[in-house]
Design a protein around this motif. Structure first.
Motif, PDB file in Angstrom:
ATOM      1  N   VAL A 125      49.307  88.126  35.963  1.00 31.85           N
ATOM      2  CA  VAL A 125      48.054  87.626  35.393  1.00 31.85           C
ATOM      3  C   VAL A 125      47.850  86.139  35.705  1.00 31.85           C
ATOM      4  O   VAL A 125      46.772  85.749  36.175  1.00 31.85           O
ATOM      5  CB  VAL A 125      48.015  87.873  33.871  1.00 31.85           C
ATOM      6  CG1 VAL A 125      46.721  87.330  33.292  1.00 31.85           C
ATOM      7  CG2 VAL A 125      48.138  89.360  33.577  1.00 31.85           C
ATOM      8  N   LEU A 126      48.873  85.327  35.482  1.00 30.30           N
ATOM      9  CA  LEU A 126      48.698  83.889  35.731  1.00 30.30           C
ATOM     10  C   LEU A 126      48.436  83.581  37.208  1.00 30.30           C
ATOM     11  O   LEU A 126      47.495  82.836  37.518  1.00 30.30           O
ATOM     12  CB  LEU A 126      49.900  83.091  35.208  1.00 30.30           C
ATOM     13  CG  LEU A 126      50.049  83.063  33.677  1.00 30.30           C
ATOM     14  CD1 LEU A 126      51.219  82.182  33.269  1.00 30.30           C
ATOM     15  CD2 LEU A 126      48.777  82.574  33.000  1.00 30.30           C
ATOM     16  N   PRO A 127      49.214  84.163  38.138  1.00 26.61           N
ATOM     17  CA  PRO A 127      48.875  83.909  39.545  1.00 26.61           C
ATOM     18  C   PRO A 127      47.466  84.375  39.902  1.00 26.61           C
ATOM     19  O   PRO A 127      46.746  83.689  40.623  1.00 26.61           O
ATOM     20  CB  PRO A 127      49.924  84.714  40.323  1.00 26.61           C
ATOM     21  CG  PRO A 127      51.045  84.924  39.381  1.00 26.61           C
ATOM     22  CD  PRO A 127      50.446  84.951  38.016  1.00 26.61           C
ATOM     23  N   ALA A 128      47.059  85.525  39.358  1.00 27.35           N
ATOM     24  CA  ALA A 128      45.734  86.037  39.706  1.00 27.35           C
ATOM     25  C   ALA A 128      44.630  85.160  39.121  1.00 27.35           C
ATOM     26  O   ALA A 128      43.553  85.041  39.686  1.00 27.35           O
ATOM     27  CB  ALA A 128      45.581  87.471  39.221  1.00 27.35           C
ATOM     28  N   GLY A 129      44.901  84.528  37.980  1.00 29.63           N
ATOM     29  CA  GLY A 129      43.866  83.734  37.335  1.00 29.63           C
ATOM     30  C   GLY A 129      43.994  82.242  37.598  1.00 29.63           C
ATOM     31  O   GLY A 129      43.302  81.437  36.971  1.00 29.63           O
ATOM     32  N   LYS A 130      44.851  81.858  38.555  1.00 30.67           N
ATOM     33  CA  LYS A 130      45.201  80.443  38.645  1.00 30.67           C
ATOM     34  C   LYS A 130      44.024  79.532  38.978  1.00 30.67           C
ATOM     35  O   LYS A 130      43.954  78.417  38.489  1.00 30.67           O
ATOM     36  CB  LYS A 130      46.363  80.216  39.609  1.00 30.67           C
ATOM     37  CG  LYS A 130      46.073  80.486  41.068  1.00 30.67           C
ATOM     38  CD  LYS A 130      47.268  80.042  41.889  1.00 30.67           C
ATOM     39  CE  LYS A 130      47.005  80.169  43.368  1.00 30.67           C
ATOM     40  NZ  LYS A 130      46.593  81.530  43.806  1.00 30.67           N
ATOM     41  N   ASN A 131      43.076  80.027  39.781  1.00 33.10           N
ATOM     42  CA  ASN A 131      41.923  79.179  40.100  1.00 33.10           C
ATOM     43  C   ASN A 131      41.103  78.858  38.865  1.00 33.10           C
ATOM     44  O   ASN A 131      40.689  77.719  38.655  1.00 33.10           O
ATOM     45  CB  ASN A 131      41.038  79.857  41.138  1.00 33.10           C
ATOM     46  CG  ASN A 131      41.679  79.841  42.511  1.00 33.10           C
ATOM     47  OD1 ASN A 131      42.491  78.967  42.806  1.00 33.10           O
ATOM     48  ND2 ASN A 131      41.338  80.818  43.312  1.00 33.10           N
ATOM     49  N   GLY A 132      40.848  79.862  38.046  1.00 38.97           N
ATOM     50  CA  GLY A 132      40.082  79.645  36.822  1.00 38.97           C
ATOM     51  C   GLY A 132      40.823  78.720  35.860  1.00 38.97           C
ATOM     52  O   GLY A 132      40.216  77.879  35.192  1.00 38.97           O
ATOM     53  N   LEU A 133      42.147  78.866  35.814  1.00 36.74           N
ATOM     54  CA  LEU A 133      42.935  78.009  34.932  1.00 36.74           C
ATOM     55  C   LEU A 133      42.869  76.557  35.410  1.00 36.74           C
ATOM     56  O   LEU A 133      42.746  75.621  34.624  1.00 36.74           O
ATOM     57  CB  LEU A 133      44.384  78.487  34.888  1.00 36.74           C
ATOM     58  CG  LEU A 133      44.570  79.904  34.338  1.00 36.74           C
ATOM     59  CD1 LEU A 133      46.033  80.331  34.428  1.00 36.74           C
ATOM     60  CD2 LEU A 133      44.100  79.981  32.882  1.00 36.74           C
ATOM     61  N   MET A 134      42.925  76.417  36.731  1.00 33.87           N
ATOM     62  CA  MET A 134      42.796  75.099  37.342  1.00 33.87           C
ATOM     63  C   MET A 134      41.449  74.467  36.956  1.00 33.87           C
ATOM     64  O   MET A 134      41.385  73.295  36.588  1.00 33.87           O
ATOM     65  CB  MET A 134      42.849  75.312  38.860  1.00 33.87           C
ATOM     66  CG  MET A 134      43.032  74.089  39.664  1.00 33.87           C
ATOM     67  SD  MET A 134      44.670  73.448  39.345  1.00 33.87           S
ATOM     68  CE  MET A 134      44.438  71.842  40.034  1.00 33.87           C
ATOM     69  N   ALA A 135      40.407  75.266  37.045  1.00 32.48           N
ATOM     70  CA  ALA A 135      39.077  74.766  36.698  1.00 32.48           C
ATOM     71  C   ALA A 135      39.043  74.328  35.236  1.00 32.48           C
ATOM     72  O   ALA A 135      38.452  73.295  34.900  1.00 32.48           O
ATOM     73  CB  ALA A 135      38.025  75.841  36.952  1.00 32.48           C
ATOM     74  N   ALA A 136      39.695  75.097  34.360  1.00 31.63           N
ATOM     75  CA  ALA A 136      39.721  74.743  32.937  1.00 31.63           C
ATOM     76  C   ALA A 136      40.353  73.370  32.754  1.00 31.63           C
ATOM     77  O   ALA A 136      39.833  72.521  32.026  1.00 31.63           O
ATOM     78  CB  ALA A 136      40.496  75.803  32.147  1.00 31.63           C
ATOM     79  N   VAL A 137      41.470  73.146  33.438  1.00 28.68           N
ATOM     80  CA  VAL A 137      42.155  71.858  33.303  1.00 28.68           C
ATOM     81  C   VAL A 137      41.277  70.727  33.850  1.00 28.68           C
ATOM     82  O   VAL A 137      41.130  69.674  33.218  1.00 28.68           O
ATOM     83  CB  VAL A 137      43.510  71.891  34.035  1.00 28.68           C
ATOM     84  CG1 VAL A 137      44.144  70.510  34.059  1.00 28.68           C
ATOM     85  CG2 VAL A 137      44.443  72.877  33.355  1.00 28.68           C
ATOM     86  N   LEU A 138      40.659  70.964  35.001  1.00 28.51           N
ATOM     87  CA  LEU A 138      39.836  69.908  35.604  1.00 28.51           C
ATOM     88  C   LEU A 138      38.645  69.556  34.721  1.00 28.51           C
ATOM     89  O   LEU A 138      38.310  68.386  34.567  1.00 28.51           O
ATOM     90  CB  LEU A 138      39.355  70.346  36.989  1.00 28.51           C
ATOM     91  CG  LEU A 138      40.437  70.290  38.068  1.00 28.51           C
ATOM     92  CD1 LEU A 138      39.944  70.914  39.353  1.00 28.51           C
ATOM     93  CD2 LEU A 138      40.862  68.846  38.296  1.00 28.51           C
TER      94      LEU A 138
END
Ligand code: ATP
Ligand code: MG
Lengths: 303, 264
Positions: A207-220
């Motif tokens: 799940v985390l690898p698959a969602g990593k772009n969205g998670l990155m966006a959240a942090v940014l």
């Protein structure tokens, strides 16, 4: 029933509605872009002559002397302000990233039914707390707490404002991160679970690898929020010019400087223009952060 | 080790891999599969046929306790896997590792080809690179995919064609070293030539693995399955030697009608 050939040219209600909606959406989209460009033009126009005339870029980025009101020798070193904003935002992310990621994983992967809905509402409520309230919490609650706990003379500074800003950014980051996790298809989870992966292995490996772009966006977006926040930082940071060396040091942020000084700076004078220069700088930085977040999200759609 | 009880009634447990008794599966209140009892023998290919909605997929899901992942699905009755009641095993993850599953639409995980196949050994704690390399090559070869992908193991699995992805999921299932392989309409997205290649692979595989194969193609069951069960409207109509269902005597005329395509 036979249809006549003329039917092919008759435009019905649905056709006109479709065109009208397309038109409205276009106007809406264009006006958003026009506003943003307008804002940029406005702040650059005010700062323009200063940036390319009086301003010494070396001084701006390397000096900590921000003395715009000095009678005979005004200096415009923004390093301390940049460092203030950066340190507060950095600490805020240290607080917000684990909190919001943990909360997002819990809501998306563990909570079910009622609990899940309740938590989502709660997070949205937290996101709606106005920043002046957070600033007040920093002044009235965190300040004495930090003085007591760490035995320091004053509790306003990087630590206080970093924590406040972190708590402030966490809810919106949680919401975006949760969306990113929800966008991971259930088929992935099932496939991994059928292989004998534990819940945590599913999250960690799939799940985390698959969602990593969205998670990155959240942090940014959280970082962008931190950079742009004014009121809470003004209240909780102590607002004194410093290159911070310890978390208890008081600092001054770029945004807070503009908010506090613009009222006293006579329009068109150097001081006024210097503040707009800070604004241009902030605008460029937040624009880049948001652009990065956008590119990260685009990655989600492609992957 | 358990020593066989000499007083126990003689039974075929030694060569029964999976023993299902009075299995009932429900979604919410509604039972969609009722009172199924059947045995699957070690090293056979066991076919399951039946029209859409007859409960074939649900049956497979109940065998590795995937019902627990769903909120609404519930299972009654017993399933003995190698003699152990699956509802009593204490580590469900280890149970699932021993049962490989291939889903109808290939679910290539969002990982590279290599990582897809190496995931299961990794979950079991294998870190050694050369062991992983060896497993990946062995499983991809068994699934008749190695030659096509050996030069791009680091590409995303989802970039493969549908048929290649299906073989990738077969390779992934094999990487679990399963004792039992569950295949749910594996040829749904695969061209006829590749289907034949996979069928050859399965015939080979049954030396080592017991296979349960759900298929909508009755001819596929005929080609591959040693024995076949016919599900209809949430009931097991009959189980028998596959050839028997097609040409010999059937207990229920509906079975013959279905395999001959005269149905409904
Ligand atoms: N998650 C679910 N929730 C509720 N009902 C379900 C669910 N999954 C399946 N069902 C119902 O259970 C019945 C059996 O479904 P199942 O998927 O097992 O059939 P199937 O034999 O595999 O069909 P197909 O050949 O179309 O794949 C169907 O009536 C279906 O509507
Ligand atoms: Mg099915």
């Amino acid at each position: 029933m036979r249809r006549s050939v003329g039917d092919l040219d008759r435009r019905g209600r649905a056709w006109y509605v479709d065109k009208a909606v397309a038109g409205l959406v276009f106007i809406g989209g264009i006006s958003a872009i026009v506003f943003i460009i307008g804002i940029f033009v406005f702040i650059t126009r005010e700062g323009w002559t200063f940036v390319f005339g009086t301003l010494d870029f070396g001084e701006f980025f390397t000096s900590i002397e921000w003395r715009p009101t000095s009678e005979n020798d005004p200096t415009y070193g923004a390093l301390a302000l940049i460092a203030g904003t950066a340190s507060v935002t950095g600490l805020a992310m240290l607080v917000a990233v684990p909190f919001s990621l943990g909360a997002a994983i819990f809501i998306a992967e563990f909570a079910t039914g009622r609990t899940r809905e309740a938590l989502k509402v709660l997070v949205e409520l937290l996101a709606a707390i106005p920043s002046v309230v957070w600033g007040f919490i920093g002044l009235a609650i965190m300040n004495p707490l930090i003085i007591d706990l760490f035995d320091v003379p004053i509790g306003l500074g990087v630590l206080n404002s970093g924590i406040i800003l972190g708590l402030m950014a966490a809810p919106i980051m949680t919401t975006i991160a949760e969306d990113a996790l929800k966008a991971v298809p259930d088929g992935y989870r099932e496939a991994a679970e059928a292989m004998g992966a534990t819940k945590w292995q599913v999250i960690r490996q799939v799940v985390l690898p698959a969602g990593k772009n969205g998670l990155m966006a959240a942090v940014l977006l959280g970082v962008g929020r931190g950079f742009g926040e004014t009121m809470a930082v003004l209240m909780a940071s102590g607002h004194s010019i410093n290159l911070p060396t310890s978390p208890f040091d008081s600092v001054r942020a770029l945004t807070a400087t503009i908010a506090a000084e613009l009222g006293d700076a006579p329009r068109g004078m150097e001081h006024y223009q210097a503040l707009f220069t800070l604004g241009i700088f902030l605008f460029i930085v937040t624009f880049c952060i948001n652009l990065a977040a956008d590119i990260a999200v685009r990655g989600v759609r492609k992957g | 080790m358990v020593t066989p009880d000499p007083t126990a009634a003689p039974s075929a447990t030694s060569d029964v891999k999976l023993s299902v008794r009075n299995l009932t599966i429900s979604y919410g209140e509604e039972a969609i599969l009722r009172d199924v009892s059947l045995d699957v023998r070690e090293h056979e290919i066991f076919g399951i046929i039946g029209p859409a909605g007859s409960g074939k997929t649900s049956f497979l899901r109940s065998l590795n306790r995937m019902d627990e992942v769903s909120d609404t699905m519930s299972v009654e009755g017993s399933v003995l896997f190698s003699g152990r009641d699956i509802h009593e095993v204490r580590n469900v993850y280890n149970l699932r590792q021993r049962i490989g599953v291939v889903f109808p639409l290939p679910v290539g995980l969002p990982l590279t080809i290599y990582e897809n196949v190496a995931l299961s050994p990794r979950l079991r704690g294998i870190r050694d690179k050369s062991t992983l390399d060896e497993t990946v090559e062995r499983c991809l070869t068994r699934a008749a995919l190695w030659d096509e992908v050996k030069d791009r193991l680091d590409a995303l699995g989802s970039l493969l064609s549908g048929g290649q992805q299906q073989r990738l999921t077969i390779a992934r299932a094999l990487s679990q070293d399963p004792e039992l392989l569950l295949l749910d309409e594996f040829s749904i997205a695969v061209d006829p030539v590749t289907t034949m290649r996979i069928e050859d692979v399965l015939r080979d595989l049954k030396q080592e693995v017991t296979i349960i194969m759900v298929t909508n193609l009755v001819q596929q069951a005929r080609r591959l399955a040693d024995r076949t069960a016919f599900f209809l409207n949430g009931k097991l109509v009959e189980v028998g030697e596959t050839e028997e269902l097609f040409t010999g005597s059937v207990q229920d005329q509906r079975t013959r009608d279905y395999v001959e395509g005269r149905f409904g």
